[in-house]
Design a protein around this motif. Sequence first.
Motif, PDB file in Angstrom:
ATOM      1  N   LYS A  32      52.751 -13.952  -2.340  1.00 48.20           N
ATOM      2  CA  LYS A  32      51.684 -14.842  -2.801  1.00 48.20           C
ATOM      3  C   LYS A  32      50.563 -14.093  -3.512  1.00 48.20           C
ATOM      4  CE  LYS A  32      52.685 -18.323   0.650  1.00 48.20           C
ATOM      5  NZ  LYS A  32      52.219 -19.142   1.757  1.00 48.20           N
ATOM      6  N   GLU A  50      49.853 -21.915 -11.210  1.00 47.46           N
ATOM      7  CA  GLU A  50      49.772 -23.316 -10.792  1.00 47.46           C
ATOM      8  C   GLU A  50      50.943 -23.737  -9.900  1.00 47.46           C
ATOM      9  OE1 GLU A  50      49.650 -25.107 -14.599  1.00 47.46           O
ATOM     10  OE2 GLU A  50      47.662 -24.331 -15.039  1.00 47.46           O
ATOM     11  N   THR A  51      51.852 -22.816  -9.592  1.00 45.08           N
ATOM     12  CA  THR A  51      53.011 -23.132  -8.765  1.00 45.08           C
ATOM     13  C   THR A  51      52.583 -23.468  -7.349  1.00 45.08           C
ATOM     14  OG1 THR A  51      54.365 -21.608 -10.056  1.00 45.08           O
ATOM     15  CG2 THR A  51      55.209 -22.242  -7.907  1.00 45.08           C
ATOM     16  N   ASP A  52      53.173 -24.516  -6.788  1.00 42.35           N
ATOM     17  CA  ASP A  52      52.915 -24.899  -5.394  1.00 42.35           C
ATOM     18  C   ASP A  52      53.714 -23.960  -4.492  1.00 42.35           C
ATOM     19  OD1 ASP A  52      52.447 -26.064  -2.939  1.00 42.35           O
ATOM     20  OD2 ASP A  52      53.557 -27.914  -3.382  1.00 42.35           O
ATOM     21  N   LEU A  53      53.089 -22.885  -4.071  1.00 40.59           N
ATOM     22  CA  LEU A  53      53.774 -21.872  -3.268  1.00 40.59           C
ATOM     23  C   LEU A  53      54.207 -22.401  -1.908  1.00 40.59           C
ATOM     24  CD1 LEU A  53      51.569 -18.752  -4.083  1.00 40.59           C
ATOM     25  CD2 LEU A  53      53.753 -19.404  -5.093  1.00 40.59           C
ATOM     26  N   GLU A  54      53.527 -23.412  -1.406  1.00 38.81           N
ATOM     27  CA  GLU A  54      53.886 -23.982  -0.104  1.00 38.81           C
ATOM     28  C   GLU A  54      55.227 -24.710  -0.154  1.00 38.81           C
ATOM     29  OE1 GLU A  54      52.129 -23.146   2.576  1.00 38.81           O
ATOM     30  OE2 GLU A  54      50.871 -22.020   1.173  1.00 38.81           O
ATOM     31  N   ALA A  55      55.661 -25.110  -1.341  1.00 37.44           N
ATOM     32  CA  ALA A  55      56.942 -25.811  -1.490  1.00 37.44           C
ATOM     33  C   ALA A  55      58.121 -24.844  -1.511  1.00 37.44           C
ATOM     34  CB  ALA A  55      56.934 -26.643  -2.772  1.00 37.44           C
ATOM     35  N   LYS A  57      60.231 -21.680   0.063  1.00 26.76           N
ATOM     36  CA  LYS A  57      60.487 -21.013   1.342  1.00 26.76           C
ATOM     37  C   LYS A  57      61.671 -20.067   1.190  1.00 26.76           C
ATOM     38  CE  LYS A  57      57.695 -23.845   3.632  1.00 26.76           C
ATOM     39  NZ  LYS A  57      56.343 -23.589   3.381  1.00 26.76           N
ATOM     40  N   SER A  83      65.814 -30.915  -3.673  1.00 22.96           N
ATOM     41  CA  SER A  83      64.788 -31.934  -3.911  1.00 22.96           C
ATOM     42  C   SER A  83      65.274 -33.046  -4.846  1.00 22.96           C
ATOM     43  CB  SER A  83      63.531 -31.292  -4.486  1.00 22.96           C
ATOM     44  OG  SER A  83      63.780 -30.777  -5.766  1.00 22.96           O
TER      45      SER A  83
END
Length: 87
Positions: A32, A50-55, A57, A83
């Motif tokens: 991160k 802008e990437t959603d790092l929480e998505a 894994k 997804s």
Amino acid sequence: MRIPIGAVAAMLLISTAAYAGQTEGLIKEIDKETLTLTLDDGKSYKLNAETDLEALKPGMDIVIAYDETDGENIITDMQLPDSDSTE
């Protein structure tokens, strides 16, 4: 001899374009701090800020489109196959 401007412009774009590629694999690691994603094959790719790092894994299956610029693989698009299912 007349050379169409479009042909000249196309040649300039071809000569300055970055290498574009696509790959898929399992996410091995997400850093991160450096915004770097590493796949199970050991190759690393730079993420967009802008990437959603929480998505993302480790262990997820992912398809990545990227450009190779200055020796770095810069992610331009990604798809998480899991997804795509409709719920």
